[in-house]
Design a protein around this motif. Structure first.
Motif, PDB file in Angstrom:
ATOM      1  N   LYS A   1       1.042   7.845   2.126  1.00 45.85           N
ATOM      2  CA  LYS A   1       0.999   9.233   1.659  1.00 45.85           C
ATOM      3  C   LYS A   1       1.427  10.161   2.785  1.00 45.85           C
ATOM      4  CE  LYS A   1      -2.108  12.474  -0.690  1.00 45.85           C
ATOM      5  NZ  LYS A   1      -3.497  12.657  -1.194  1.00 45.85           N
TER       6      LYS A   1
ATOM      7  N   ASP B   1      -8.242   3.820   8.310  1.00 45.25           N
ATOM      8  CA  ASP B   1      -7.255   4.885   8.149  1.00 45.25           C
ATOM      9  C   ASP B   1      -6.255   4.815   9.292  1.00 45.25           C
ATOM     10  OD1 ASP B   1      -8.150   6.297   5.777  1.00 45.25           O
ATOM     11  OD2 ASP B   1      -9.908   6.851   6.954  1.00 45.25           O
TER      12      ASP B   1
ATOM     13  N   ASP C   1      -6.718   0.318  -1.982  1.00 46.69           N
ATOM     14  CA  ASP C   1      -5.782   1.289  -1.425  1.00 46.69           C
ATOM     15  C   ASP C   1      -6.163   2.653  -1.993  1.00 46.69           C
ATOM     16  OD1 ASP C   1      -3.695   2.768  -0.452  1.00 46.69           O
ATOM     17  OD2 ASP C   1      -2.196   1.945  -1.819  1.00 46.69           O
TER      18      ASP C   1
ATOM     19  N   ASN D   1      -4.943   5.534  -1.564  1.00 46.31           N
ATOM     20  CA  ASN D   1      -3.830   6.418  -1.928  1.00 46.31           C
ATOM     21  C   ASN D   1      -3.247   6.103  -3.296  1.00 46.31           C
ATOM     22  OD1 ASN D   1      -3.971   7.901   0.439  1.00 46.31           O
ATOM     23  ND2 ASN D   1      -2.529   6.580   1.531  1.00 46.31           N
ATOM     24  N   SER D   2      -3.321   4.845  -3.722  1.00 42.43           N
ATOM     25  CA  SER D   2      -2.726   4.464  -5.009  1.00 42.43           C
ATOM     26  C   SER D   2      -3.763   4.060  -6.052  1.00 42.43           C
ATOM     27  CB  SER D   2      -1.748   3.300  -4.809  1.00 42.43           C
ATOM     28  OG  SER D   2      -2.445   2.110  -4.466  1.00 42.43           O
TER      29      SER D   2
ATOM     30  N   TYR E   1       2.550   9.999   8.067  1.00 38.48           N
ATOM     31  CA  TYR E   1       2.368   9.048   6.972  1.00 38.48           C
ATOM     32  C   TYR E   1       0.957   8.465   7.084  1.00 38.48           C
ATOM     33  CZ  TYR E   1       7.411   9.315   6.367  1.00 38.48           C
ATOM     34  OH  TYR E   1       8.690   9.760   6.156  1.00 38.48           O
ATOM     35  N   ASN E   2       0.170   8.626   6.023  1.00 41.54           N
ATOM     36  CA  ASN E   2      -1.231   8.226   6.045  1.00 41.54           C
ATOM     37  C   ASN E   2      -1.460   6.977   5.201  1.00 41.54           C
ATOM     38  OD1 ASN E   2      -4.042   8.607   4.358  1.00 41.54           O
ATOM     39  ND2 ASN E   2      -4.274   9.040   6.539  1.00 41.54           N
TER      40      ASN E   2
ATOM     41  N   TYR F   1       0.846  -1.194   0.000  1.00 39.38           N
ATOM     42  CA  TYR F   1       0.000   0.000   0.000  1.00 39.38           C
ATOM     43  C   TYR F   1       0.885   1.249   0.000  1.00 39.38           C
ATOM     44  CZ  TYR F   1       1.063  -0.954   4.897  1.00 39.38           C
ATOM     45  OH  TYR F   1       1.716  -1.261   6.067  1.00 39.38           O
ATOM     46  N   LYS F   2       0.311   2.337  -0.459  1.00 42.67           N
ATOM     47  CA  LYS F   2       1.057   3.584  -0.530  1.00 42.67           C
ATOM     48  C   LYS F   2       0.896   4.362   0.765  1.00 42.67           C
ATOM     49  CE  LYS F   2       1.656   7.806  -3.252  1.00 42.67           C
ATOM     50  NZ  LYS F   2       1.213   8.567  -4.450  1.00 42.67           N
TER      51      LYS F   2
ATOM     52  N   SER G   1      -4.683   4.646   3.835  1.00 40.52           N
ATOM     53  CA  SER G   1      -6.139   4.718   3.680  1.00 40.52           C
ATOM     54  C   SER G   1      -6.633   3.497   2.905  1.00 40.52           C
ATOM     55  CB  SER G   1      -6.535   6.006   2.952  1.00 40.52           C
ATOM     56  OG  SER G   1      -7.933   6.121   2.860  1.00 40.52           O
TER      57      SER G   1
END
Length: 404
Positions: free
Chosen positions: A315, A349, A383, A385-386, A321-322, A312-313, A324
């Protein structure tokens, strides 16, 4: 990708000599990560080893591991290409340090105060040329070395910084020529790419007559690991270097340093890891995670599923660093017909001030009106974020009886 010969790489050694003129002639024993960057795009990252007057830096140039070694008292230096097992010997760099020292003395130096940088108490200095700031330094008296340095040019600046510093005993063998290396006479040229040579002798490349084997007396000295030529991808080279550093620290008994290097290596390749769901399990609850012995449930009984996700990314927002993660759920009968289809069934989250590569998703489903039968319980994990997704399906059986 062009391969650089040792003479070109030794030009970088001169740049390192300039960096070292900002520190005392004799420093403590320590190892650290050194990151150097310029606004024009030049970046050089590596691991340094310092022991008194001796300095060693391991870095990667064009996908190949290169080692720079210097005696800062005599100005003698070595440049080693690990994969080719060759080295170039240099002397007389002491005059460069002297020139750099004279250059620094030409500027006005002022102490601005104290501060802590990367865990070390530092004195901050500023060098000026009239109204123009030439450099800023944060120097640790304990190490006898700068922790951070910024040098300003007319239209750009360069930044050098030490991170992940470990004060420890440094082996003398790190400043010696490993056995089996061939000495190459300086040629002052750059090698052609391999696909352009085609049997032609490279311009300026040393022939066998200009190479001499390292004397047998060096046998038994620490042998650098031979590394195959790396991919052009920078992340691969950085990953290999960090793994080698972890192995080195492990052999030295530095367990904490080993773990830190391994975590750094993991983060280097994390963005290349495919988004994946792993270790999917039915459990009795999400408190003790006791594995469920069967997949049979009463009507209305909660179904608990736990799984891990990778790739997962993370962010970065500010200093945090998040992560989601969102999920969809669908229930299908034995003929594949969709009975229930719910989008955005759950959201997860996570925010942390450090990158987190361990993430568990705990799911719970309850079906109160399901008929007796066997079903496919499908979960899609996204994911946010990505935009990537992965899915899994668990087969369950619903019964109406109170006892299984």
């Amino acid at each position: 990708m062009q391969k650089r010969n040792l003479v070109f790489m030794s030009g970088m050694f001169v740049a390192l000599t300039f960096i070292m003129c900002w520190v005392s002639a004799y420093a403590a024993e320590f190892t650290a990560n050194m990151a150097m960057s310029r606004e024009q795009g030049f970046n050089l990252n590596g691991i340094i080893f310092v022991k008194g007057k001796m300095f060693r830096m391991e870095t990667v140039v064009d996908g190949e591991k290169v080692v720079f070694i210097e005696n800062r008292e005599t100005g003698e230096g070595l440049t080693l290409n690990v994969s080719q097992k060759k080295f170039v010997e240099y002397s007389g760099f002491s005059h460069i340090e002297k020139m750099n020292e004279e250059l620094l003395n030409a500027y006005d130096k002022k102490k601005l105060g104290k501060g802590t940088v990367n865990g070390y108490k530092c004195d901050k200095y500023i060098y000026t040329d009239g109204s123009r700031t030439v450099a800023e330094l944060w120097v640790s008296k304990k190490l006898g070395w700068f922790i951070k340095r910024i040098v300003y040019a007319k239209n750009s600046k360069s930044v050098s910084e030490l991170k992940d510093i470990h004060e420890q005993r440094i082996d003398d063998a790190l400043f010696m020529i490993p056995p089996g290396y061939a000495k190459v006479a300086p040629s002052g040229s750059v090698e052609k790419p391999q696909d352009q040579i085609k049997g032609e002798k490279e311009v300026g490349a040393p022939d066998r007559a200009r190479q001499e084997q390292v004397p047998a007396k060096t046998e038994g000295i620490l042998q650098e690991p031979a590394i195959a030529k790396k991919s052009a991808d920078t992340y691969a080279s950085d990953f290999d270097s960090l793994i080698e550093s972890a192995v080195f620290l492990h052999k030295k008994g530095n367990r904490l340093g080993t773990v830190k290097k391994l975590k750094e290596a993991l983060l280097v390749i994390w963005d290349k890891v495919p988004f994946t769901v792993s270790n999917v399990r039915l459990v009795n609850d999400i408190k003790d995670y006791v594995p469920r012995t069967n997949n049979i449930y009463r009507n209305g009984e909660t179904i608990y599923i736990t799984c891990q996700i990778f790739g997962y990314k993370m962010k970065k927002i500010g200093e945090m660093y998040n992560i989601s993660i969102k999920t969809d759920m669908s229930l299908l009968d034995e003929k594949g017909r969709v009975l229930i289809d719910r989008k955005n069934y759950s959201n997860f989250d996570n925010k942390s001030n450090i990158p987190n590569t361990d993430f568990t998703v705990n799911l719970n489903y309850t079906f109160t009106d399901a008929s007796k039968g066997i079903y496919d319980l499908k979960t899609v994990i996204y994911d946010a974020n990505s935009g990537k997704s992965a899915q899994f399906t668990k087969k369950i059986e619903i019964i109406t009886e109170q006892n299984k």
